[in-house]
Design a protein around this motif. Structure first.
Motif, PDB file in Angstrom:
ATOM      1  N   LEU A 221      48.543 -18.576  -4.673  1.00 13.37           N
ATOM      2  CA  LEU A 221      48.028 -18.974  -3.367  1.00 13.37           C
ATOM      3  C   LEU A 221      49.000 -19.793  -2.517  1.00 13.37           C
ATOM      4  O   LEU A 221      48.960 -19.681  -1.282  1.00 13.37           O
ATOM      5  CB  LEU A 221      46.698 -19.712  -3.524  1.00 13.37           C
ATOM      6  N   PRO A 222      49.895 -20.624  -3.092  1.00  8.64           N
ATOM      7  CA  PRO A 222      50.863 -21.306  -2.228  1.00  8.64           C
ATOM      8  C   PRO A 222      51.766 -20.370  -1.443  1.00  8.64           C
ATOM      9  O   PRO A 222      52.330 -20.770  -0.416  1.00  8.64           O
ATOM     10  CB  PRO A 222      51.668 -22.155  -3.224  1.00  8.64           C
ATOM     11  N   ALA A 223      51.925 -19.125  -1.893  1.00 11.31           N
ATOM     12  CA  ALA A 223      52.769 -18.155  -1.190  1.00 11.31           C
ATOM     13  C   ALA A 223      51.961 -17.238  -0.284  1.00 11.31           C
ATOM     14  O   ALA A 223      52.508 -16.292   0.281  1.00 11.31           O
ATOM     15  CB  ALA A 223      53.549 -17.314  -2.199  1.00 11.31           C
TER      16      ALA A 223
ATOM     17  N   ILE B 186      38.605  -8.827  -0.095  1.00 16.08           N
ATOM     18  CA  ILE B 186      39.549  -9.907   0.190  1.00 16.08           C
ATOM     19  C   ILE B 186      39.168 -11.165  -0.581  1.00 16.08           C
ATOM     20  O   ILE B 186      40.029 -11.867  -1.124  1.00 16.08           O
ATOM     21  CB  ILE B 186      39.599 -10.173   1.705  1.00 16.08           C
ATOM     22  N   ARG B 187      37.884 -11.462  -0.655  1.00 12.91           N
ATOM     23  CA  ARG B 187      37.446 -12.647  -1.388  1.00 12.91           C
ATOM     24  C   ARG B 187      37.799 -12.538  -2.875  1.00 12.91           C
ATOM     25  O   ARG B 187      38.155 -13.537  -3.513  1.00 12.91           O
ATOM     26  CB  ARG B 187      35.948 -12.859  -1.192  1.00 12.91           C
ATOM     27  N   MET B 188      37.718 -11.329  -3.430  1.00 11.82           N
ATOM     28  CA  MET B 188      38.144 -11.147  -4.823  1.00 11.82           C
ATOM     29  C   MET B 188      39.651 -11.290  -4.955  1.00 11.82           C
ATOM     30  O   MET B 188      40.153 -11.910  -5.905  1.00 11.82           O
ATOM     31  CB  MET B 188      37.677  -9.778  -5.338  1.00 11.82           C
ATOM     32  N   LEU B 189      40.416 -10.740  -4.023  1.00  8.31           N
ATOM     33  CA  LEU B 189      41.869 -10.836  -4.082  1.00  8.31           C
ATOM     34  C   LEU B 189      42.343 -12.285  -4.020  1.00  8.31           C
ATOM     35  O   LEU B 189      43.332 -12.655  -4.664  1.00  8.31           O
ATOM     36  CB  LEU B 189      42.496 -10.051  -2.919  1.00  8.31           C
ATOM     37  N   MET B 190      41.638 -13.102  -3.249  1.00  6.55           N
ATOM     38  CA  MET B 190      42.019 -14.504  -3.082  1.00  6.55           C
ATOM     39  C   MET B 190      41.407 -15.417  -4.138  1.00  6.55           C
ATOM     40  O   MET B 190      41.571 -16.633  -4.084  1.00  6.55           O
ATOM     41  CB  MET B 190      41.634 -14.986  -1.686  1.00  6.55           C
ATOM     42  N   GLY B 191      40.662 -14.855  -5.094  1.00  7.45           N
ATOM     43  CA  GLY B 191      40.087 -15.653  -6.160  1.00  7.45           C
ATOM     44  C   GLY B 191      38.872 -16.457  -5.752  1.00  7.45           C
ATOM     45  O   GLY B 191      38.467 -17.379  -6.463  1.00  7.45           O
ATOM     46  N   LEU B 192      38.253 -16.112  -4.628  1.00 15.76           N
ATOM     47  CA  LEU B 192      37.080 -16.845  -4.155  1.00 15.76           C
ATOM     48  C   LEU B 192      35.807 -16.403  -4.859  1.00 15.76           C
ATOM     49  O   LEU B 192      34.856 -17.184  -4.970  1.00 15.76           O
ATOM     50  CB  LEU B 192      36.928 -16.667  -2.639  1.00 15.76           C
ATOM     51  N   ILE B 193      35.763 -15.152  -5.314  1.00 11.62           N
ATOM     52  CA  ILE B 193      34.648 -14.661  -6.118  1.00 11.62           C
ATOM     53  C   ILE B 193      35.214 -13.818  -7.254  1.00 11.62           C
ATOM     54  O   ILE B 193      36.310 -13.257  -7.151  1.00 11.62           O
ATOM     55  CB  ILE B 193      33.635 -13.825  -5.286  1.00 11.62           C
TER      56      ILE B 193
ATOM     57  N   GLY C 141      52.264  -9.743  -7.889  1.00  8.64           N
ATOM     58  CA  GLY C 141      52.640  -9.434  -9.267  1.00  8.64           C
ATOM     59  C   GLY C 141      51.883 -10.203 -10.326  1.00  8.64           C
ATOM     60  O   GLY C 141      52.153 -10.020 -11.515  1.00  8.64           O
ATOM     61  N   ARG C 142      50.923 -11.050  -9.943  1.00 10.18           N
ATOM     62  CA  ARG C 142      50.198 -11.875 -10.913  1.00 10.18           C
ATOM     63  C   ARG C 142      48.706 -11.561 -10.871  1.00 10.18           C
ATOM     64  O   ARG C 142      48.165 -11.221  -9.805  1.00 10.18           O
ATOM     65  CB  ARG C 142      50.419 -13.359 -10.636  1.00 10.18           C
ATOM     66  N   PRO C 143      48.018 -11.689 -12.005  1.00  5.73           N
ATOM     67  CA  PRO C 143      46.585 -11.368 -12.033  1.00  5.73           C
ATOM     68  C   PRO C 143      45.770 -12.430 -11.306  1.00  5.73           C
ATOM     69  O   PRO C 143      46.013 -13.632 -11.429  1.00  5.73           O
ATOM     70  CB  PRO C 143      46.260 -11.368 -13.535  1.00  5.73           C
ATOM     71  N   MET C 144      44.805 -11.943 -10.541  1.00 12.22           N
ATOM     72  CA  MET C 144      43.877 -12.841  -9.849  1.00 12.22           C
ATOM     73  C   MET C 144      42.473 -12.603 -10.393  1.00 12.22           C
ATOM     74  O   MET C 144      42.115 -11.467 -10.698  1.00 12.22           O
ATOM     75  CB  MET C 144      43.918 -12.582  -8.347  1.00 12.22           C
ATOM     76  N   PRO C 145      41.680 -13.695 -10.546  1.00  8.91           N
ATOM     77  CA  PRO C 145      41.914 -15.057 -10.070  1.00  8.91           C
ATOM     78  C   PRO C 145      42.679 -15.950 -11.047  1.00  8.91           C
ATOM     79  O   PRO C 145      42.896 -17.119 -10.755  1.00  8.91           O
ATOM     80  CB  PRO C 145      40.500 -15.589  -9.871  1.00  8.91           C
ATOM     81  N   GLY C 146      43.110 -15.430 -12.190  1.00  8.82           N
ATOM     82  CA  GLY C 146      43.706 -16.275 -13.218  1.00  8.82           C
ATOM     83  C   GLY C 146      44.940 -17.028 -12.769  1.00  8.82           C
ATOM     84  O   GLY C 146      45.176 -18.160 -13.198  1.00  8.82           O
ATOM     85  N   ALA C 147      45.750 -16.413 -11.897  1.00  9.81           N
ATOM     86  CA  ALA C 147      47.009 -17.033 -11.481  1.00  9.81           C
ATOM     87  C   ALA C 147      46.908 -17.640 -10.082  1.00  9.81           C
ATOM     88  O   ALA C 147      47.915 -17.755  -9.376  1.00  9.81           O
ATOM     89  CB  ALA C 147      48.131 -15.998 -11.526  1.00  9.81           C
TER      90      ALA C 147
END
Length: 337
Positions: free
Chosen positions: A93-95, A64-71, A82-88
């Motif tokens: 994250l606003p959605a 989950i931390r990787m999916l949310m761009g935290l690590i 539909g967008r690459p994380m953490p780049g996008a």
């Protein structure tokens, strides 16, 4: 098509616009080469309540931390909405509403003022309607009466509710909840489950991590099973239950009768094992003859009737997620570890 499993790593998850979360070979290794998440291929359908299931320490929170761009992942890729994380992250994250590893609260502020602070940090939030959003979120998680109390005086369960309220301040396409019922009493757990169902009915995809098998079974439409950092299987909850029977599990017989002792004797004589009696309910594992096909339940029912056992109800139980986990891993589900 059956769900991909760890035993079939060559079967790739197809890329699909209807997936709100997709990972390909997602991996996280820490110092010393310890793999917290090992080549995870995950696909979360839009509109689902997706249970991310595994014992504590199985890699759920790291994922989950990787999916949310935290690590950052060590290898592989992840796409959210539909967008690459953490780049996008700024676009994604606003959605997304998220409650991960418990909420970080300001203890000296009230519950209401904590939510005001969270809302003010959202660049998309209209300050003119802030109080309305905050009050609505507090009522939705059952904290309206405690909104003025300092957060440091909240119980663990109340803090969980406040963190969930923060995730619900704005309408979300995706809600990510990491162990959302931690610290809640049974009534609170029921309320959160009801809320998750309501959110799903409104069109929000809910990604719910838990080590509680019962929680996943009660509220989720789809699930993935993790163990030791690896994906064991994923699919609809019904499909996962069916994998036990399709892969050689023989199901569980359930008989309701006012003659449980006689029923137990007859079932034992016909090869039923692991028989358990609870009041007028007798359950047991259906026997498997040498040809590998499970015994015909109708024959067992006929044997009970011939022996004079009064049968009020007779049938095969659906395999539980616990059955799935034990069948696929050969291990018990250690909810404490």
């Amino acid at each position: 098509m059956p769900p991909p499993t760890a035993a079939d790593p060559g079967r790739a998850v197809p890329r699909d616009a209807d997936h709100v979360i997709e990972t390909r070979g997602l991996t996280k290794a820490y110092r010393g080469g310890q793999l917290a998440v090992d080549r995870l291929d995950l696909a979360v359908p839009r509109g689902s309540v997706f249970g991310f299931l595994g014992p504590n320490g199985s890699g759920k929170t790291t994922t989950i931390r990787m999916l949310m761009g935290l690590i950052e992942p060590t290898a592989g890729s992840a796409r959210v909405l539909g967008r690459p994380m953490p780049g996008a992250s700024r676009q994604v994250l606003p959605a997304v509403g998220a409650l991960i590893e418990g909420p970080a609260l300001y203890g000296f502020l009230s519950g209401r003022d904590n939510l005001r602070r969270f809302d003010a940090a959202d660049p998309t939030a209209d300050p003119r309607t802030r109080d309305e959003r905050v009050d609505r979120a507090l009522e939705r998680v059952g904290l309206g009466a405690a909104a003025g109390k300092k957060a440091r005086a909240y119980s663990l369960g109340m803090k969980q509710r406040l963190g969930l309220a923060a995730a619900l301040l704005q309408p979300r396409e995706l809600l990510v909840l990491d162990e959302p019922t931690n610290g809640l009493d049974p009534q609170g757990m029921r309320e959160i489950r009801t809320l998750v169902r309501e959110l799903a009915a409104d069109g929000t995809t809910v990604f719910l991590s838990s080590h509680l098998l019962d929680e996943i079974e009660q509220v989720c439409t789809h699930a993935a099973v993790m163990a030791r950092g690896r994906l064991i299987t994923q699919g609809t909850v019904a499909e996962l239950s069916a994998t036990v029977l399709d892969s050689g599990g023989h199901g569980r017989l359930a008989v309701t009768t006012p003659d449980p002792a006689d029923a137990t004797r007859v079932l034992k004589e016909h090869g039923v094992t692991d028989i358990r009696v609870a009041g007028d309910r007798v359950t047991g594992d259906l026997p498997a003859p040498p040809d590998g096909h499970p015994a015909e339940p109708a024959d067992l029912n006929a044997a009970l009737v011939r022996a004079g056992v009064r049968v009020r109800a007779f049938g095969a139980e659906r395999a539980s997620l616990e059955d799935v986990f034990v069948h696929l891993t050969g291990e018990g589900f250690d909810v404490a570890g």
